[in-house]
Design a protein around this motif. Structure first.
Motif, PDB file in Angstrom:
ATOM      1  N   TRP A  76     -28.536  94.682 102.138  1.00 60.86           N
ATOM      2  CA  TRP A  76     -28.821  94.520 103.475  1.00 60.86           C
ATOM      3  C   TRP A  76     -30.036  94.553 104.055  1.00 60.86           C
ATOM      4  N   ALA A  77     -30.930  95.576 103.245  1.00 60.02           N
ATOM      5  CA  ALA A  77     -32.486  95.609 103.646  1.00 60.02           C
ATOM      6  C   ALA A  77     -33.072  94.466 102.987  1.00 60.02           C
ATOM      7  N   VAL A  78     -32.785  93.878 102.031  1.00 62.79           N
ATOM      8  CA  VAL A  78     -33.291  92.599 101.352  1.00 62.79           C
ATOM      9  C   VAL A  78     -33.161  91.317 102.416  1.00 62.79           C
ATOM     10  N   VAL A  79     -31.917  91.482 102.902  1.00 62.10           N
ATOM     11  CA  VAL A  79     -31.561  90.067 103.575  1.00 62.10           C
ATOM     12  C   VAL A  79     -32.283  90.624 104.892  1.00 62.10           C
ATOM     13  N   LYS A  80     -32.495  91.577 105.531  1.00 64.85           N
ATOM     14  CA  LYS A  80     -33.338  91.979 106.676  1.00 64.85           C
ATOM     15  C   LYS A  80     -34.606  91.526 106.386  1.00 64.85           C
ATOM     16  N   SER A  81     -34.974  92.052 105.386  1.00 62.73           N
ATOM     17  CA  SER A  81     -36.595  91.783 105.192  1.00 62.73           C
ATOM     18  C   SER A  81     -37.007  90.328 104.769  1.00 62.73           C
ATOM     19  N   GLU A  82     -36.100  89.596 104.166  1.00 62.04           N
ATOM     20  CA  GLU A  82     -36.517  88.317 103.608  1.00 62.04           C
ATOM     21  C   GLU A  82     -36.011  87.256 104.685  1.00 62.04           C
TER      22      GLU A  82
END
Length: 110
Positions: A76-82
């Motif tokens: 979820w952190a990767v999806v949000k940041s990318e």
């Protein structure tokens, strides 16, 4: 409080945490179901490779931790940041003191 006490995880079976144990059981169940279902259709050797590819992400989900985050929080952190919050973040500063003096004094400092 000491760091090792805060990082303690209770084990339930074979030295695994509940998360690791349940992910391992699901991975074994998925692998067995795929092997028994696809073995006669695509051959046993190919079915065994499909089992490995299908069970690996589920098993990984139980053991993966990055900066204290389990796999779903990390993804979820990767999806949000990318994707969700991706893009330029321009820096625009504002001199509050300068603006306050300009408003109070009525004079222009430019």
């Amino acid at each position: 409080m000491p760091k090792e006490v805060r990082k303690h995880k209770e084990t339930i079976f074979f030295g695994l945490t509940a998360r690791q144990f349940f992910c391992a059981v699901i991975a074994v169940g998925a692998a067995a179901g795929i092997y028994l279902g696809l073995g006669p259709v695509i051959g046993k050797e190919t079915a065994s490779w499909v089992c490995i590819l299908a069970a690996a992400p589920v098993a990984l989900a139980g053991f993966f931790h990055y900066n204290g985050m389990p796999l779903e929080q990390f993804l979820w952190a990767v999806v949000k940041s990318e994707f969700l919050f991706a893009g330029g973040r321009p820096f625009a500063s504002e001199n509050f003191y300068y603006n306050l003096l300009r408003r109070k004094g009525g004079q222009d400092f430019d």
